[in-house]
Design an enzyme around this catalytic site. Structure first.
Site, PDB file in Angstrom:
ATOM      1  N   TYR A 100      -6.958   2.089   6.545  1.00  0.00           N
ATOM      2  CA  TYR A 100      -6.167   0.938   6.139  1.00  0.00           C
ATOM      3  C   TYR A 100      -6.188  -0.255   7.100  1.00  0.00           C
ATOM      4  CZ  TYR A 100      -2.800   3.464   9.098  1.00  0.00           C
ATOM      5  OH  TYR A 100      -2.188   4.134  10.127  1.00  0.00           O
ATOM      6  N   LYS A 122       2.310   4.609   1.237  1.00  0.00           N
ATOM      7  CA  LYS A 122       2.487   5.185   2.573  1.00  0.00           C
ATOM      8  C   LYS A 122       2.155   6.675   2.502  1.00  0.00           C
ATOM      9  CE  LYS A 122       5.749   5.429   6.422  1.00  0.00           C
ATOM     10  NZ  LYS A 122       5.655   6.898   6.617  1.00  0.00           N
ATOM     11  N   CYS A 135      24.652  26.605  33.647  1.00  0.00           N
ATOM     12  CA  CYS A 135      24.577  27.129  32.276  1.00  0.00           C
ATOM     13  C   CYS A 135      23.117  27.358  31.889  1.00  0.00           C
ATOM     14  CB  CYS A 135      25.225  26.148  31.298  1.00  0.00           C
ATOM     15  SG  CYS A 135      25.036  26.616  29.560  1.00  0.00           S
ATOM     16  N   CYS A 170      29.762  21.681  27.724  1.00  0.00           N
ATOM     17  CA  CYS A 170      29.815  22.678  28.782  1.00  0.00           C
ATOM     18  C   CYS A 170      29.459  21.956  30.071  1.00  0.00           C
ATOM     19  CB  CYS A 170      28.825  23.811  28.512  1.00  0.00           C
ATOM     20  SG  CYS A 170      28.653  24.956  29.898  1.00  0.00           S
ATOM     21  N   LYS A 184      10.957   3.284   2.957  1.00  0.00           N
ATOM     22  CA  LYS A 184      11.044   4.734   2.817  1.00  0.00           C
ATOM     23  C   LYS A 184      11.796   5.065   1.532  1.00  0.00           C
ATOM     24  CE  LYS A 184       9.702   7.101   5.607  1.00  0.00           C
ATOM     25  NZ  LYS A 184      10.226   7.596   6.898  1.00  0.00           N
ATOM     26  N   CYS A 215      27.175  30.521  28.440  1.00  0.00           N
ATOM     27  CA  CYS A 215      27.642  30.959  29.763  1.00  0.00           C
ATOM     28  C   CYS A 215      29.131  31.308  29.796  1.00  0.00           C
ATOM     29  CB  CYS A 215      27.349  29.890  30.807  1.00  0.00           C
ATOM     30  SG  CYS A 215      28.339  28.386  30.600  1.00  0.00           S
ATOM     31  N   GLU A 245       0.844  -1.200   0.000  1.00  0.00           N
ATOM     32  CA  GLU A 245       0.000   0.000   0.000  1.00  0.00           C
ATOM     33  C   GLU A 245       0.872   1.239   0.000  1.00  0.00           C
ATOM     34  OE1 GLU A 245      -3.185  -0.456   3.154  1.00  0.00           O
ATOM     35  OE2 GLU A 245      -1.917  -2.201   3.579  1.00  0.00           O
ATOM     36  N   CYS A 294      31.695  28.107  26.029  1.00  0.00           N
ATOM     37  CA  CYS A 294      30.248  27.933  25.854  1.00  0.00           C
ATOM     38  C   CYS A 294      29.617  29.232  25.345  1.00  0.00           C
ATOM     39  CB  CYS A 294      29.606  27.525  27.173  1.00  0.00           C
ATOM     40  SG  CYS A 294      27.792  27.416  27.109  1.00  0.00           S
ATOM     41  N   ASP A 328       1.649  10.442   3.331  1.00  0.00           N
ATOM     42  CA  ASP A 328       2.417  11.367   4.164  1.00  0.00           C
ATOM     43  C   ASP A 328       1.452  12.322   4.858  1.00  0.00           C
ATOM     44  OD1 ASP A 328       4.630  12.430   5.297  1.00  0.00           O
ATOM     45  OD2 ASP A 328       5.301  13.562   3.545  1.00  0.00           O
TER      46      ASP A 328
END
Length: 669
Positions: free
Chosen positions: A224, A117, A429, A424, A312, A409, A115, A406, A119
């Protein structure tokens, strides 16, 4: 017109209108003009207005959308909506076929149903006595959101079946391409943000609190599969699809029974070339073992059915220019680089950012600022940079160097235990704190509706939250002073926060973001220790003794609970009334010497002294497992009144069958 005449005419109009809806929206075979259809609908609206007591929820006039909702209720699926495993190439498909034949112990070619697929958005429809009573999103597979009012606006979805069945129907709601293009044209004229693709537009439409918005979006649906109390006389998936068609559902006609995996591959290759011809988007092909008895015999893994797989289509690729690289700090302190790109169309969306994963990837691919790069969507979802077009370099490209401190921070970044990622390690942070709270409120953690990423950032910037515990001490009056915080949204948010206090311990553990502790590990820890207090006191040895929990997780859990700030957070959560106990069955609560211990049990028919859910709990607490279908792996069937095909199959397979009275005797033994 008197009342009796009105009753007769209303029923006649409803039948005529629904029949023409079916011909137009399901069969694509209109038999009357739009003008004539409008005339019939206006007559029905007038009669229902003159005789309001005749208005019913299944009337065609109710498809235009009811009053706006305040929030979506949660719905527990009667049967879990499991996701499918994925195949990305021919070898994956052949491996799937080999596993199927090995699982069934056969050498002959297996008959598969293939079948398209779709979306869109997976949904579950509940019919009782043939009437559409509830529709829900997939959610986490066990619990979704009630979007009944929005689904009711889809004209190809029947509100009344041709048979009075009690059944759940699964399908995919979607937005046709023309409707998507029209919607974005309208949004352009109103200077509103555009939807990225039809899938996002469909999902956004079905999650509108005002059903009239969904009604205006021209959504459609393909169905389905079916599960439920009323077992229909089919023994193949292809037969079930035909039955859905006969019941009045819209079933995708572009499907084919394939004898063997070679025919499956041929079907997939054909649609991979022709997918652009469709009036809607597809992102692959679903392959299912056609024979239902084989499906039952193959069963399921923890997450996916063994008898189905989703192929897919290969990710679409595009070439664009990488203009910059930004870094973000996650809740564990990991610093992740992201490519900033010239906008490019990719698999139906406009892409401007793509993942670069880590510094080593940038070095391996030799990525420079200004490079032409190849971008694709992994599984048609996450954009990523896969290659550099070095032959297109001009000499103006600049090398990129990861930051040493970082960006949130300014603490020095480090590599821990030879990890690839820079981190970090500053516990204060701001980026880590924000990301940690966003994770805490997410669907698979504490599932706090109305507190998404934007709200967390807003609350953090106004210094209203600095830890997850602060969420449970928010003040209504203070919240109302913030931008875009009306009374209804604030009340809904506070209600969702209050509701989350009742979550079982495993959700809290996952939400706290303990390093290496995912959903499964959180559940195992909660089951084993039962309470937060006992887990806080647990040693590495005690944690490692849990099956499937390793040294890395054990060390991480112990170190986490040793931190003073963690103890403070948990104490504040406890004081706020957040549940600290596991609500499921503990290992020591499961009996090992009962008649049900280690057995797979099927319940069928009507039980008079206990409900199905109560019977299931009685079996599970005594060490048994309840299955929804009879197969060779079934050990016992409990048959109530009016037991049907499951009882017949149990007798055919020679499986032990007991009645409700015997079941209760065994329970009390």
């Amino acid at each position: 017109m008197d009342r009796n005449e009105a009753i007769q005419r209303v029923e006649e109009l409803r039948h005529i209108i629904e029949q023409h809806n079916y011909l137009y929206y399901v069969k694509d075979d209109p038999q009357i003009s739009d003008h004539e259809w409008d005339r019939l609908m206006q007559e029905l609206i007038r009669l229902e207005g003159d005789f309001p007591e005749l208005l019913t929820p299944d009337s065609p006039t109710q498809r235009v959308g009811g009053p706006p909702l305040e929030f979506f209720e949660k719905v527990e699926h009667t049967t879990p909506m499991l996701s499918l495993g994925n195949a990305f190439d021919e070898q994956d498909l052949r491996d799937f076929d080999r596993r199927v034949r090995q699982g069934l112990g056969v050498d002959d070619a297996i008959r598969y149903m293939c079948e398209l697929k779709i979306d869109g958005l997976a949904v579950s429809l509940r019919y009782e006595g043939g009437m559409f009573v509830r529709g829900a999103t997939r959610g986490d597979g066990r619990t979704g959101e009630d979007i009944t009012q929005n689904l009711r606006t889809i004209r190809s979805l029947p509100v009344k079946l041709k048979q009075p069945l009690t059944i759940d129907i699964r399908g995919e709601a979607f937005m046709p391409r023309r409707a998507f293009e029209r919607l974005n044209r309208e949004r352009t004229e109103r200077e509103e943000p555009l939807f990225a693709n039809p899938r996002n537009a469909a999902a956004g439409s079905l999650r509108q609190l005002d059903p009239k918005i969904a009604a205006s979006r021209s959504l459609d649906i393909f169905l389905y599969s079916m599960v439920g109390e009323d077992v229909l006389p089919v023994d193949t998936h292809s037969g079930a699809l035909s039955m859905l068609d006969e019941l009045g559902f819209k079933v995708n006609p572009e499907r084919r029974i394939c004898d063997g995996i070679d025919e499956v591959i041929s079907f997939i290759e054909g649609w991979q070339e022709r997918r652009s011809e469709l009036a809607y988007d597809i992102d692959g092909i679903v392959v299912k073992v056609d024979r239902l008895a084989y499906q039952e015999e193959l069963g399921f893994t923890a997450k996916t059915p063994r008898w189905a797989i989703a192929y897919k289509f290969p990710a679409e690729e595009a070439v664009t220019v990488l203009r910059d690289i930004e870094v973000t700090v996650g809740r564990t302190g990991a610093v992740t680089p992201t490519a900033i790109l010239d906008p490019v169309s990719l698999a139906g969306t406009t892409v401007q950012r793509a993942s670069l994963h880590n510094e080593d990837i940038i070095r391996e691919k030799g990525i420079m600022i200004g490079d032409h790069v190849v971008v694709k969507k992994a599984g048609d979802i996450i954009p990523e940079v896969v290659a550099v077009k070095t032959d297109m370099r001009t000499g103006d490209e600049q090398p990129y160097h990861m930051p040493t401190h970082c960006p949130a921070c300014a603490s020095e970044l480090v590599r821990l235990d030879e990890e690839v990622a820079l981190r970090c390690i500053n516990p204060q942070c701001s980026a880590q704190i924000r990301e940690g709270i966003i994770h805490f409120v997410s669907r698979n953690a504490m599932n706090i509706d109305g507190v998404g990423e934007k709200v967390v950032i807003q609350l953090y910037e106004h210094e209203l939250i600095r830890s997850v515990a602060d969420l449970y001490y928010l003040n209504r009056e203070v919240l109302l002073e913030l931008d875009r915080m009306g009374e209804k949204s604030v009340d809904n948010m506070l209600k969702a926060i209050e509701t989350s206090k009742n979550n079982s311990l495993e959700r809290l553990l996952f939400g706290l973001g303990i390093r290496f502790v995912g959903e499964k590990a959180a559940r195992l820890l909660a089951q084993q220790f039962g309470t937060m207090e006992k887990l806080q006191q647990a040693t590495e040895e005690e944690i490692i003794s849990i099956h499937e929990i390793g040294v890395k997780i054990a060390e991480s859990v112990v170190k986490y609970f040793e931190k003073p700030e963690v103890t403070e957070t948990i104490n504040r959560l406890r004081e706020a009334g957040v549940n600290m106990e596991y609500k499921g069955l503990r290992p020591e609560e499961v009996e090992t010497d009962s008649p049900f211990s280690g057995k797979t049990v099927v319940l069928t028919g009507t039980l008079e002294q206990v409900t199905r859910k109560e019977a299931q709990q009685l079996i599970e607490v005594r060490g048994g497992k309840v299955s929804g279908s009879v197969s060779k792996k079934t050990d016992l069937v409990v048959a109530g009144e009016a037991a049907g095909s499951k009882l017949a199959k149990a007798n055919e397979l020679g499986i032990q069958v007991i009645d409700e009275a015997t079941f209760l005797e065994w329970v009390n033994d």
